[in-house]
Design a protein around this motif. Structure first.
Motif, PDB file in Angstrom:
ATOM      1  N   UNK A  65       0.835  -1.199   0.000  1.00 16.99           N
ATOM      2  CA  UNK A  65       0.000   0.000   0.000  1.00 16.99           C
ATOM      3  C   UNK A  65       0.870   1.251   0.000  1.00 16.99           C
ATOM      4  N   UNK A  66       1.950   1.230   0.777  1.00 17.18           N
ATOM      5  CA  UNK A  66       2.856   2.381   0.833  1.00 17.18           C
ATOM      6  C   UNK A  66       3.494   2.642  -0.529  1.00 17.18           C
ATOM      7  N   UNK A  67       3.885   1.567  -1.235  1.00 17.43           N
ATOM      8  CA  UNK A  67       4.508   1.748  -2.550  1.00 17.43           C
ATOM      9  C   UNK A  67       3.491   2.202  -3.594  1.00 17.43           C
ATOM     10  N   UNK A  68       2.287   1.634  -3.548  1.00 13.47           N
ATOM     11  CA  UNK A  68       1.266   1.997  -4.526  1.00 13.47           C
ATOM     12  C   UNK A  68       0.794   3.436  -4.362  1.00 13.47           C
ATOM     13  N   UNK A  69       0.729   3.898  -3.121  1.00 14.58           N
ATOM     14  CA  UNK A  69       0.265   5.260  -2.845  1.00 14.58           C
ATOM     15  C   UNK A  69       1.415   6.253  -2.667  1.00 14.58           C
ATOM     16  N   UNK A  70       2.650   5.747  -2.855  1.00  9.86           N
ATOM     17  CA  UNK A  70       3.846   6.599  -2.730  1.00  9.86           C
ATOM     18  C   UNK A  70       3.901   7.262  -1.360  1.00  9.86           C
ATOM     19  N   UNK A  71       3.671   6.460  -0.310  1.00  3.34           N
ATOM     20  CA  UNK A  71       3.667   6.989   1.060  1.00  3.34           C
ATOM     21  C   UNK A  71       4.702   6.273   1.928  1.00  3.34           C
TER      22      UNK A  71
END
Length: 254
Positions: A65-71
């Motif tokens: 999720x962090x990689x997909x949302x760039x977070x």
């Protein structure tokens, strides 16, 4: 020059930022690990094992999720490691202790502590390799990942409980000790294990691959206590088996 300084400042601010969405998954993983510990204390070992799997699912999602949302953030990476030491270190160590090796006295708690220490060492080494972006590092983990190790222990306990071994004794205790020590050694070893990070989940797949995934999911739900243990045990053995075959091939070439 100013643009470079501005870009560096933005990167620094991003690394120090705290993002809600990925950390919610990390918190869910931490909660599942904590609840697993409570269940182990109350001798509800199947529930404790299931919580380990829930924690592993949440742990796999927070990074994606962090990689997909760039977070991605430094805070998130540190929080994830702290959650992992609870969910995949303390929780499985206590499960295997209360269910099996406590009957072995001082040797029993030593086995549980060795497992916990190896999880800590595995996480510390992994954190120092986060900046390694080589193709090799994307395809393989160095050492057995601790979520897979915890899932193997949870699968073994769950499987044995379905056979009627609500607490381990005799040969079950022996195998529980051997498996725990083996997993501990694999986590801190230099043996390579496939990470499957090189697979593009957003890319196109052929129809047969989709059918295969559906088939695997169906098999798991037929008898999860057996299939999950078999899957993770095979994965835990895959690295050492590949190392043995590679060593034999090298010896034959020489």
């Amino acid at each position: 020059m100013k643009d470079d300084q501005s870009l560096d400042k933005q990167v620094t601010q991003r690394s120090k930022s705290i993002y809600i969405l990925p950390n919610l998954f990390t918190s869910a993983s931490l909660f599942a690990g904590f609840y697993s510990i409570i269940a182990a204390f109350n001798s509800h070992f199947v529930l404790a094992s299931v919580c380990i799997y829930i924690a592993a699912i949440m742990d796999s999602l927070d990074g994606r999720v962090a990689r997909l949302t760039n977070t991605q953030s430094a805070f998130g990476a540190e929080y994830d490691s702290l959650a992992d030491i609870v969910s995949f270190g303390v929780a499985p160590a206590l499960i295997i202790y209360f269910w099996a090796v406590k009957h072995l006295g001082q040797f029993g708690w030593a086995v549980a502590f060795i497992y916990l220490a190896c999880v800590g060492l595995r996480l510390a080494r992994f954190n120092t390799q986060l900046d390694d972006n080589t193709p090799e590092s994307k395809r393989y983990f160095t050492g057995l990942p601790c979520p897979a190790s915890a899932a193997t222990i949870a699968g073994f306990v769950w499987f044995c409980n379905t056979l009627g071994h609500t607490s381990a004794e005799g040969w079950v205790t022996f195998f529980a000790t051997i498996i725990t020590l083996y997993l501990s050694a694999m986590m801190v070893s230099n043996i390579k294990f496939r990470s499957f990070k090189d697979y593009d989940l957003k890319g196109k797949v052929v129809f047969t691959q989709t059918v295969f995934v559906v088939f695997i999911i169906a098999i798991i739900f037929i008898d999860p206590s057996v299939t999950l243990f078999v899957i993770f045990m095979i994965y835990a053995l895959s690295g050492s088996i590949a190392r043995v075959f590679k060593g034999k091939q090298t010896a034959q070439v020489k």
